[in-house]
Design an enzyme around this catalytic site. Structure first.
Site, PDB file in Angstrom:
ATOM      1  CG  HIS A 237      -6.221   1.998   5.076  1.00 15.69           C
ATOM      2  ND1 HIS A 237      -5.808   2.927   5.999  1.00 15.69           N
ATOM      3  CD2 HIS A 237      -5.162   1.172   4.866  1.00 15.69           C
ATOM      4  CE1 HIS A 237      -4.542   2.672   6.323  1.00 15.69           C
ATOM      5  NE2 HIS A 237      -4.136   1.602   5.655  1.00 15.69           N
TER       6      HIS A 237
ATOM      7  CD  GLU B 176      -3.917  -2.397   7.415  1.00 15.86           C
ATOM      8  OE1 GLU B 176      -2.784  -2.649   6.974  1.00 15.86           O
ATOM      9  OE2 GLU B 176      -4.514  -1.345   7.148  1.00 15.86           O
TER      10      GLU B 176
ATOM     11  CG  ASN C 126      -1.718   1.242   1.388  1.00 14.98           C
ATOM     12  OD1 ASN C 126      -1.813   2.046   0.457  1.00 14.98           O
ATOM     13  ND2 ASN C 126      -2.310   1.436   2.564  1.00 14.98           N
ATOM     14  CD1 TRP C 127       4.008   1.318  -2.454  1.00 17.13           C
ATOM     15  CD2 TRP C 127       4.487   2.749  -4.113  1.00 17.13           C
ATOM     16  NE1 TRP C 127       5.182   0.906  -3.044  1.00 17.13           N
ATOM     17  CE2 TRP C 127       5.488   1.764  -4.063  1.00 17.13           C
ATOM     18  CE3 TRP C 127       4.572   3.741  -5.089  1.00 17.13           C
ATOM     19  CZ2 TRP C 127       6.577   1.755  -4.944  1.00 17.13           C
ATOM     20  CZ3 TRP C 127       5.643   3.725  -5.973  1.00 17.13           C
ATOM     21  CH2 TRP C 127       6.637   2.749  -5.887  1.00 17.13           C
ATOM     22  CE  LYS C 128       0.162   3.650   4.766  1.00 14.99           C
ATOM     23  NZ  LYS C 128      -0.228   3.829   6.149  1.00 14.99           N
TER      24      LYS C 128
ATOM     25  CB  SER D 219       4.558  -1.526  12.209  1.00  8.91           C
ATOM     26  OG  SER D 219       4.117  -0.214  12.460  1.00  8.91           O
TER      27      SER D 219
ATOM     28  N   GLY E   7       1.976   2.335  10.999  1.00 12.87           N
ATOM     29  CA  GLY E   7       2.982   3.390  10.930  1.00 12.87           C
ATOM     30  C   GLY E   7       3.650   3.734  12.253  1.00 12.87           C
TER      31      GLY E   7
ATOM     32  CD  GLU F 228      -3.270   5.734   6.546  1.00 16.59           C
ATOM     33  OE1 GLU F 228      -3.255   5.705   5.304  1.00 16.59           O
ATOM     34  OE2 GLU F 228      -2.303   5.370   7.248  1.00 16.59           O
TER      35      GLU F 228
ATOM     36  N   GLY G  66       2.539  -1.121   4.379  1.00 14.77           N
ATOM     37  CA  GLY G  66       2.524   0.301   4.005  1.00 14.77           C
ATOM     38  C   GLY G  66       3.931   0.818   3.821  1.00 14.77           C
ATOM     39  N   GLY G  67       4.450   1.510   4.822  1.00 19.16           N
ATOM     40  CA  GLY G  67       5.758   2.165   4.765  1.00 19.16           C
ATOM     41  C   GLY G  67       6.856   1.320   4.127  1.00 19.16           C
TER      42      GLY G  67
END
Ligand code: PEP
Length: 246
Positions: free
Chosen positions: A99, A168, A11-13, A207, A174, A101, A228-229
């Site tokens: 998600h 999640e 997930n590159w956001k 994470s 994150g 976010e 993600g990150g």
């Protein structure tokens, strides 16, 4: 060491531009090697890059997904949005829905349910995110929150074969913190218990990195990871997959 098919979803956001495409060369090479084991790779870049990713991945087995979609099945006057048909049309086979976010921006379980239904109609596979906040965890509400998210989010969806549930915990996204293995095992078991028939595949997200994957991969009821990150670095993403299979 696992020998089952595992899904690794990047997930590159809201990161990445045309220059980032070069970094995918390593992943493409890796996807054609033996080291990938039974790993399945899926990239969810921002909308602006889906078409470029599709061209890049044309000759390999990496799938593409959107990071969200509008709930409307039809085209319409919704400035700034993209629906699931449009995602499918541009080469995506997956979409992330629910998600945290996006939930933080006001998306509720009912809206998420509508999005999921229409994404399935558009023949997308759905990565349905659920998870409790830190406050909810402290109040020991994890199970009731997950139950509600699953119940409303999947309301009146009989065929769940194209649904992946990504657990999640919001407090793990994150932050560098991952749940204790015994807690994660228990929660995944709990999620599976919510389904009378064959449960959907369950992913973990929050994470995940090349260090903690060694511990996370030992939790044998997980079918993959939403990353993600760490997925924005091809090296780290490849490392995560490799370490799952060694
Ligand atoms: C995510 O946002 O889906 C996620 C898992 O992020 P991170 O890996 O950065 O915690």
């Amino acid at each position: 060491m696992t020998n089952k098919y595992m899904y690794f979803i990047a997930n590159w956001k809201m990161f990445g531009d045309l220059k980032s495409l070069k970094s995918l060369d390593k992943v493409i090479k890796f996807s054609k090697s033996k080291n990938i084991g039974k790993g399945r790779l899926i990239y969810c870049p921002p909308y602006t890059l889906i078409s470029s990713f599709w061209k890049k991945f044309k000759n390999c087995q990496i799938d593409i997904g959107g990071q969200n979609c509008h709930e409307s099945e039809n085209y319409g006057p919704y400035t700034g949005f993209v629906n699931s048909r449009m995602l499918k049309n541009i080469g995506a086979n997956y979409v992330i829905i629910g998600h945290s976010e996006n939930r933080e921006q006001g998306e509720n379980d009912k809206l998420i349910n509508l999005k999921i239904k229409n994404a399935l109609k558009a023949k997308l596979k759905v990565i349905f995110c659920i998870g409790e906040t830190l406050v909810e965890k402290r109040k020991k509400k994890t199970q009731s929150i997950l139950t509600k998210q699953i119940k409303v989010g999947l309301y009146k969806i009989k065929n769940k074969s194209n649904i992946f549930i990504a657990y999640e915990p919001v407090w793990a996204i994150g932050t560098g913190i991952v749940p204790k293995s015994e807690d994660l095992l228990k929660t995944i078991k709990f999620i599976k218990s919510k389904f009378k028939d064959k449960p959907p595949k369950i992913l973990y997200g929050g994470s995940v990195n090349p260090h903690n994957i060694k511990i996370l991969k030992e939790i044998n009821n997980i079918d993959g990871f939403l990353i993600g990150g760490a997925s924005q670095s091809s090296k780290k993403f490849i490392d995560i997959v490799k370490k799952t299979y060694t």
